[in-house]
Design a protein around this motif. Structure first.
Motif, mmCIF file in Angstrom:
data_model
loop_
_atom_site.group_PDB
_atom_site.id
_atom_site.type_symbol
_atom_site.label_atom_id
_atom_site.label_comp_id
_atom_site.label_asym_id
_atom_site.label_seq_id
_atom_site.Cartn_x
_atom_site.Cartn_y
_atom_site.Cartn_z
ATOM 1 N N LEU A 254 2.589 13.075 5.628
ATOM 2 C CA LEU A 254 1.845 11.925 5.090
ATOM 3 C C LEU A 254 0.586 11.623 5.904
ATOM 4 O O LEU A 254 -0.130 10.669 5.618
ATOM 5 C CB LEU A 254 2.752 10.689 5.075
ATOM 6 N N ASN A 255 0.348 12.424 6.942
ATOM 7 C CA ASN A 255 -0.788 12.195 7.847
ATOM 8 C C ASN A 255 -0.743 10.853 8.553
ATOM 9 O O ASN A 255 -1.785 10.250 8.845
ATOM 10 C CB ASN A 255 -2.135 12.324 7.114
ATOM 11 N N CYS A 256 0.463 10.386 8.829
ATOM 12 C CA CYS A 256 0.614 9.152 9.597
ATOM 13 C C CYS A 256 0.132 9.412 11.021
ATOM 14 O O CYS A 256 0.341 10.491 11.568
ATOM 15 C CB CYS A 256 2.085 8.728 9.592
ATOM 16 N N HIS A 257 -0.576 8.439 11.606
ATOM 17 C CA HIS A 257 -1.254 8.679 12.886
ATOM 18 C C HIS A 257 -0.323 8.692 14.099
ATOM 19 O O HIS A 257 -0.501 9.484 15.010
ATOM 20 C CB HIS A 257 -2.342 7.626 13.103
ATOM 21 N N SER A 258 0.639 7.787 14.114
ATOM 22 C CA SER A 258 1.497 7.690 15.296
ATOM 23 C C SER A 258 2.827 7.045 14.937
ATOM 24 O O SER A 258 2.984 6.492 13.841
ATOM 25 C CB SER A 258 0.788 6.899 16.398
ATOM 26 N N ALA A 259 3.757 7.130 15.877
ATOM 27 C CA ALA A 259 5.096 6.633 15.584
ATOM 28 C C ALA A 259 5.870 6.311 16.850
ATOM 29 O O ALA A 259 5.530 6.768 17.943
ATOM 30 C CB ALA A 259 5.862 7.667 14.754
ATOM 31 N N GLN A 260 6.897 5.503 16.662
ATOM 32 C CA GLN A 260 7.844 5.220 17.739
ATOM 33 C C GLN A 260 9.206 5.084 17.098
ATOM 34 O O GLN A 260 9.316 4.834 15.906
ATOM 35 C CB GLN A 260 7.464 3.930 18.474
ATOM 36 N N GLY A 261 10.244 5.263 17.876
ATOM 37 C CA GLY A 261 11.586 5.143 17.309
ATOM 38 C C GLY A 261 12.609 5.828 18.178
ATOM 39 O O GLY A 261 12.264 6.578 19.092
ATOM 40 N N TYR A 262 13.873 5.547 17.873
ATOM 41 C CA TYR A 262 14.968 6.070 18.694
ATOM 42 C C TYR A 262 14.959 7.598 18.750
ATOM 43 O O TYR A 262 15.442 8.183 19.704
ATOM 44 C CB TYR A 262 16.321 5.585 18.160
ATOM 45 N N TRP A 263 14.426 8.254 17.700
ATOM 46 C CA TRP A 263 14.413 9.726 17.712
ATOM 47 C C TRP A 263 13.566 10.242 18.879
ATOM 48 O O TRP A 263 13.909 11.253 19.503
ATOM 49 C CB TRP A 263 13.888 10.293 16.394
ATOM 50 N N PHE A 264 12.468 9.545 19.193
ATOM 51 C CA PHE A 264 11.667 9.884 20.374
ATOM 52 C C PHE A 264 12.333 9.312 21.622
ATOM 53 O O PHE A 264 12.644 10.036 22.550
ATOM 54 C CB PHE A 264 10.251 9.293 20.271
ATOM 55 N N ALA A 265 12.504 8.018 21.630
ATOM 56 C CA ALA A 265 13.122 7.336 22.772
ATOM 57 C C ALA A 265 13.399 5.885 22.432
ATOM 58 O O ALA A 265 12.682 5.261 21.644
ATOM 59 C CB ALA A 265 12.200 7.405 23.990
ATOM 60 N N ARG A 266 14.449 5.342 23.028
ATOM 61 C CA ARG A 266 14.725 3.912 22.932
ATOM 62 C C ARG A 266 13.772 3.183 23.864
ATOM 63 O O ARG A 266 13.154 3.810 24.719
ATOM 64 C CB ARG A 266 16.163 3.637 23.373
ATOM 65 N N PRO A 267 13.655 1.866 23.726
ATOM 66 C CA PRO A 267 12.924 1.117 24.748
ATOM 67 C C PRO A 267 13.594 1.360 26.113
ATOM 68 O O PRO A 267 14.817 1.331 26.205
ATOM 69 C CB PRO A 267 13.094 -0.336 24.300
#
Ligand code: C2E
Ligand code: MG
Ligand code: MG
Ligand code: MG
Length: 277
Positions: A254-267
């Motif tokens: 979808l060409n989304c620019h950036s992301a965060q979430g548990y799949w990358f890392a939790r806080p």
């Protein structure tokens, strides 16, 4: 009889209400001075560019280490703090700590960005933009090293004032994000009036961004439209709440620019977050 049942019902109900009210009051009492006593801390959730998966910054998320109750998540005390105006004290501490940490982690040299959640009362302070400007100076940060996350409800009341503040923040180089985009009632009309730099698509929109979901096509189409909208209005899109690789791949498509979430890392606590630098 019916009447006494009703009264009994009310009597049983009242103590329950007052216990909850009592709990909130105790918590509010304890929250007074919590920042000064060193009971607040920040967790940091990394944010990555897509599709490269390069670290671009962190979202600072506050926690309260209560001396008796342990670690309290923000949803349990931020609303209380907002009702009692203690949010000014809490929010001020958060801003300072987030900037201090960004400076310690050499954000200017690394060109990273710290995202901080802001409450309505903070944003409505007449000298809010001046406070931000002086913070940047105090910690030796560039505007680009700081992003502020606002929610829809807080900019609705006085859109002309909000538009002016957002513009002055962008003039400092500070990016302003519309958090939890899509969950409110008037997201689109806000975009017409307010010069946001970033849209943070709420994680509820990612729930059906899985091939196995019966609503997959709808979710995908919706995000396609959001991406198009952002592109045409010169905004960037951050997706929150990526929990699976499949969602990452779809967001790349979808060409989304950036992301965060548990799949990358939790806080993460500061020490663990520092390990990612
Ligand atoms: P938010 O700004 O939308 O922050 C994202 C929340 O989603 C965080 O919860 C984060 O831990 C959670 N999250 C991140 N990735 C995932 C994921 O993959 N799956 C799921 N299920 N959840 C994910 P957290 O830390 O409990 O914060 C909750 C809310 O509290 C924040 O929502 C924000 O509105 C508020 N908040 C946090 N820190 C502050 C602060 O310093 N000031 C103010 N005013 N509000 C804050
Ligand atoms: Mg946020
Ligand atoms: Mg959010
Ligand atoms: Mg959210």
């Amino acid at each position: 009889n019916v009447k006494s049942q009703g009264r009994n019902g009310a009597v049983r109900f009242m103590p329950h209400m007052s216990a909850e009210e009592q709990r909130r009051r105790n918590l509010e009492f304890d929250l007074r001075g919590a920042a000064a006593r060193g009971e607040l801390c920040l967790y940091y959730q990394p944010q990555y560019s897509l599709p490269q998966r390069q670290l671009i910054g962190f979202e600072a998320l506050v926690r309260w280490q209560h001396p008796k109750l342990g670690l309290i998540p923000p949803m349990q005390f931020i609303p209380l703090a907002e009702e009692s105006r203690l949010i000014l004290e809490v929010g001020n501490w958060v801003l300072h700590e987030a900037c201090r940490q960004a400076a310690e982690w050499h954000f200017p040299e690394r060109r990273l960005c710290m995202s901080v959640n802001i409450s309505a009362l903070q944003f409505e302070q007449p000298d809010f933009v001046a406070q931000i400007q002086s913070l940047l100076g105090q910690y030796g940060l560039n505007g680009e090293n700081l992003a502020l996350e606002l929610t829809e409800s807080m900019v609705q009341r006085d859109q002309a004032h909000a538009a002016d503040s957002i513009q002055r923040l962008q003039d400092l180089g500070v990016r302003v994000a519309l958090d939890d985009f899509g969950t409110g009632y008037s997201s689109l009309s806000l975009l017409q009036n307010l010069p946001f730099h970033l849209l943070k698509v709420d994680r509820s929109f990612l729930n059906d961004l899985l091939y196995s979901s019966s609503h997959f096509n709808r979710a995908f189409t919706l995000l396609e439209v959001v991406m198009k909208l952002a592109h045409n209005l010169n905004m960037r899109v951050v997706a929150e709440g990526i929990e699976q690789e499949e969602q990452y791949e779809l967001l790349c498509r979808l060409n989304c620019h950036s992301a965060q979430g548990y799949w990358f890392a939790r806080p993460l606590p500061a020490e663990a977050a520092a390990g990612l630098l």
